[in-house]
Design a protein around this motif. Structure first.
Motif, short mmCIF file in Angstrom:
data_model
loop_
_atom_site.label_atom_id
_atom_site.label_comp_id
_atom_site.label_asym_id
_atom_site.label_seq_id
_atom_site.Cartn_x
_atom_site.Cartn_y
_atom_site.Cartn_z
N LEU A 268 -0.32 8.74 5.40
CA LEU A 268 -1.73 8.29 5.42
C LEU A 268 -2.35 8.32 4.03
O LEU A 268 -3.04 7.38 3.62
N LEU A 269 -2.09 9.40 3.29
CA LEU A 269 -2.62 9.49 1.93
C LEU A 269 -1.94 8.47 1.01
O LEU A 269 -2.59 7.93 0.11
N SER A 270 -0.66 8.20 1.24
CA SER A 270 0.04 7.16 0.48
C SER A 270 -0.62 5.80 0.73
O SER A 270 -0.84 5.02 -0.20
N LEU A 271 -0.92 5.54 1.99
CA LEU A 271 -1.58 4.29 2.36
C LEU A 271 -2.94 4.18 1.69
O LEU A 271 -3.28 3.14 1.12
N LEU A 272 -3.70 5.26 1.70
CA LEU A 272 -5.02 5.27 1.07
C LEU A 272 -4.90 5.01 -0.43
O LEU A 272 -5.60 4.15 -0.99
N LEU A 273 -4.00 5.72 -1.09
CA LEU A 273 -3.84 5.57 -2.53
C LEU A 273 -3.35 4.18 -2.90
O LEU A 273 -3.89 3.54 -3.81
N VAL B 207 -6.60 -2.78 -4.20
CA VAL B 207 -7.96 -3.33 -4.30
C VAL B 207 -8.39 -3.37 -5.76
O VAL B 207 -8.98 -4.36 -6.23
N TYR B 208 -8.08 -2.33 -6.50
CA TYR B 208 -8.39 -2.29 -7.94
C TYR B 208 -7.70 -3.44 -8.67
O TYR B 208 -8.31 -4.15 -9.47
N LEU C 126 1.74 -7.90 -5.59
CA LEU C 126 2.75 -8.16 -4.57
C LEU C 126 3.55 -6.91 -4.23
O LEU C 126 3.81 -6.61 -3.06
N PHE C 127 3.95 -6.16 -5.25
CA PHE C 127 4.70 -4.93 -5.05
C PHE C 127 3.89 -3.94 -4.21
O PHE C 127 4.40 -3.38 -3.24
N ASN C 128 2.64 -3.73 -4.58
CA ASN C 128 1.78 -2.81 -3.84
C ASN C 128 1.59 -3.26 -2.39
O ASN C 128 1.62 -2.45 -1.48
N SER C 129 1.42 -4.56 -2.21
CA SER C 129 1.24 -5.09 -0.85
C SER C 129 2.49 -4.84 -0.01
O SER C 129 2.39 -4.46 1.17
N ILE D 46 4.53 1.20 4.57
CA ILE D 46 3.83 2.41 5.03
C ILE D 46 3.24 2.18 6.42
O ILE D 46 3.35 3.04 7.30
N LEU D 47 2.64 1.03 6.62
CA LEU D 47 2.05 0.72 7.93
C LEU D 47 3.11 0.69 9.03
O LEU D 47 2.91 1.23 10.12
N ILE D 48 4.24 0.07 8.74
CA ILE D 48 5.34 0.05 9.72
C ILE D 48 5.77 1.48 10.04
O ILE D 48 5.96 1.83 11.22
#
Length: 153
Positions: free
Chosen positions: A79-84, A90-91, A120-123, A129-131
């Protein structure tokens, strides 16, 4: 290979990818902290908090690594990985859309990526992470009840 096994392998791979990614980038930022801080200070939207952010990001990355290493805290780490990663993404998107001169404050080899490739890499990492988060089985609490008294045992 069964679908459940494939998902389990994907979860393990995602976990180790995040551990490697955050250890590598966090340590790179700490080992070359002065350069990282200067680059943060060049950013038009976070320069006011640059001194704090330059420590907060790598420490957060390494804290997430610890959480991901301990099975009990893996979900929190994800969850924290997803947040970060979402904040980073977004940045990057904001910077690509609104800032003409783009300073890169990434750690290690990731600073070699273009801003578009980094997006693209971050996405891709966010999708992994979501999976993982949605495929982790939720532990159900089992309470045994005495049939005669209808009280928990």
């Amino acid at each position: 290979m069964k679908t459940i096994e494939k998902i389990n392998h994907l979860n393990i791979a995602t976990r180790y990818l995040l551990i490697f990614l955050f250890t590598y980038t966090g340590m790179s930022k700490l080992m070359d902290h002065d350069t990282f801080e200067v680059t943060i200070l060049l950013s038009p939207i976070i320069k006011q908090q640059g001194a704090i952010i330059s420590w907060l990001i790598p420490v957060s990355e390494l804290l997430i690594v610890v959480l991901l290493l301990v099975s009990k805290y893996m979900r929190t780490g994800l969850l924290l990985s997803l947040l970060l990663m979402t904040m980073f993404t977004v940045y990057i998107a904001y910077m690509l859309l609104f800032v003409p001169n783009l300073p890169c404050s990434c750690g290690g080899i990731l600073k070699e990526l273009s801003w578009s490739n980094h997006l693209l890499f971050n996405s891709f990492i966010i999708v992994l992470i979501l999976i993982s988060l949605f495929s982790i089985p939720k532990h159900k609490v089992f309470i045994a009840i005495n049939r005669a008294s209808r009280k928990p045992v």
